[in-house]
Design an enzyme around this catalytic site. Structure first.
Site, mmCIF file in Angstrom:
data_model
loop_
_atom_site.group_PDB
_atom_site.id
_atom_site.type_symbol
_atom_site.label_atom_id
_atom_site.label_comp_id
_atom_site.label_asym_id
_atom_site.label_seq_id
_atom_site.Cartn_x
_atom_site.Cartn_y
_atom_site.Cartn_z
ATOM 1 N N ASP A 1 71.023 72.114 31.526
ATOM 2 C CA ASP A 1 72.201 71.287 31.799
ATOM 3 C C ASP A 1 71.805 70.193 32.794
ATOM 4 O O ASP A 1 70.653 69.769 32.816
ATOM 5 C CB ASP A 1 73.350 72.150 32.311
ATOM 6 C CG ASP A 1 74.723 71.600 31.930
ATOM 7 O OD1 ASP A 1 75.006 70.433 32.263
ATOM 8 O OD2 ASP A 1 75.511 72.317 31.283
ATOM 9 N N HIS B 1 70.313 67.572 31.067
ATOM 10 C CA HIS B 1 71.340 66.574 30.767
ATOM 11 C C HIS B 1 71.341 65.436 31.773
ATOM 12 O O HIS B 1 72.346 64.750 31.939
ATOM 13 C CB HIS B 1 72.723 67.236 30.716
ATOM 14 C CG HIS B 1 72.898 68.173 29.567
ATOM 15 N ND1 HIS B 1 74.077 68.873 29.348
ATOM 16 C CD2 HIS B 1 72.061 68.527 28.555
ATOM 17 C CE1 HIS B 1 73.945 69.617 28.265
ATOM 18 N NE2 HIS B 1 72.732 69.431 27.768
#
Length: 419
Positions: free
Chosen positions: A220, A243
């Protein structure tokens, strides 16, 4: 620009205690082995760790030491009080069996509460052993939506974390919640790129932060900044997979969210879904202001530059009105390669993004598109600001709108008053 060095971080060695890597006396060390820890990675050493912590707390400048070449199985623990230091040279292991976690301990594994002037350092590893949490679960024993954070600091100030490795957390790896005065240097955070919601560093209601010279690769955000984050300086970070470096999501469930004075610079982002990103939930209110992403090298990033004000649960199909306002955002000297779309600014229908600057951005596709497809062009929807310098692809030159007039300034004043 945020005031990146506004707070003074104390020299622990001179003022408080012996410290890994510094030259000072070591008369107040408390080794977990001296408290009966088995150190075999199988026996539960939690009580021994807590006993060593309490003993260190009774001595001015006491340091809890976790020695190298040993593994310690530690169940969820909370350390309270103003004690000053941990030296982690060995390995701390979280319980790998999901069913061994009680429902009351699902939010975090190692938790520091009300700590003051504390340092966590060393050559060791904090291993969340989270692989059993990442697979789809249906269990009456645990709430599958709640997974532990590996290392959390709550309501603490003057925190230093350096040199340690944190890996394979069930969810977030390192969280600072309601803290002030945070310095993170030369740490490594690792988890597989497909591990869900395993953010590297998570900030919430925390101010005066410096994160630097660290390697973060997870499933993430490498760094995520939530509401209440302010005066944050992030630099010399290697990010990927994951991310990217993100602000948000902000304003979930129509809540108020405020983030100010963030500078992200001199960092590399590679093989990630996003690069520099701001995301807000539909229906929220508040303000994101004075944000700079500059001198960032991206490589094979799907979406290097993103503002997304349409973040929502997949189960909700209908758009909601209102959004956290976004002002004074500078994307500057972001260069490298993208695999899907160079820039994606999707601002709210009701509250546009204002004072957005794009300057000296050079982004080229990583490869030719597959047959029958094409790389997406730059998107700037309902976003106002200025384009400067060399912009590649050239479509960014025409992406931003000019000042929209009085109605936009009225919205801005309202958002400033909320925060």
């Amino acid at each position: 620009m945020p005031s990146t060095y506004g707070r003074k971080f104390h020299n622990r060695c001179k003022k408080h205690h012996s410290s890994y890597g510094y030259a000072c006396n070591s008369t107040s060390d408390f080794n977990i082995l001296s408290f009966g820890a088995k150190a075999n990675g199988v026996s539960d050493d939690s009580k021994k760790l807590v006993a060593a912590w309490k003993a260190a707390c009774k001595v001015g400048g006491g340091i809890l030491k976790i020695p190298s070449n040993h593994k310690f199985l530690i169940k969820p623990v909370t350390f309270q009080g103003p004690c000053t230091g941990h030296v982690i040279d060995g390995t701390l292991l979280a319980p790998s069996n999901v069913r061994s976690w009680s429902k009351s301990n699902l939010f975090q594994w190692i938790n520091f509460k009300w700590a003051h002037n504390i340092t966590i350092q060393g050559s060791g590893t904090i291993d969340g052993q989270g692989y059993n949490w990442w697979v789809p679960m249906e269990s009456k024993h645990v709430n599958v939506d709640i997974k532990p954070t590996a290392l959390r600091f709550y309501a603490s100030d003057d925190i230093m974390a350096h040199d340690i490795t944190i890996k394979n957390s069930p969810q977030v790896h390192l969280k600072f919640d309601n803290c002030q005065g945070v310095k993170v240097n030369n740490i490594t955070i690792l988890a597989p790129g497909n591990s869900p919601n395993t953010d590297g560093i998570h900030l919430q209601n925390t101010r005066d932060v410096e994160i630097m010279h660290s390697n973060i690769g997870t499933g993430d955000d490498c760094v995520s900044m939530q509401t209440g984050s302010s005066n944050v300086h992030i630099h010399h970070i290697n990010c990927g997979p994951g991310h990217g470096i993100s602000i948000g999501g902000l304003g979930k469930d129509k809540s108020v969210a405020c983030v100010f004075d963030v500078l992200v610079e001199y960092s590399n982002i590679q093989n990630t879904l996003y690069g520099a990103r701001i995301k807000t939930w539909q229906g929220g209110i508040g303000l994101v202001k004075n944000i700079t992403f500059t001198n960032i090298q991206v490589e094979n990033v799907n979406f290097p530059i993103v503002i997304n004000q349409y973040y929502r649960d997949k189960s909700l199909c209908k758009n909601q009105s209102g959004s956290v306002a976004i002002q004074e955002v500078n994307f500057d000297r972001i260069t490298g390669s993208y695999s899907t779309q160079p820039i994606h600014l999707a601002c709210s229908n009701d509250i546009p993004c204002t004072e957005v600057d794009l300057s000296n951005i050079q982004l080229k596709p990583t490869r030719r598109p597959l047959e029958g497809s094409q790389h997406q062009q730059a998107l700037c929807y309902n976003s106002y600001g200025n384009s400067k310098g060399i912009l590649i692809p050239s479509s960014m030159n025409y992406c931003l709108k000019k000042d929209g007039g009085g109605s936009i300034h009225q919205i801005s004043r309202f958002s400033n008053e909320l925060c």
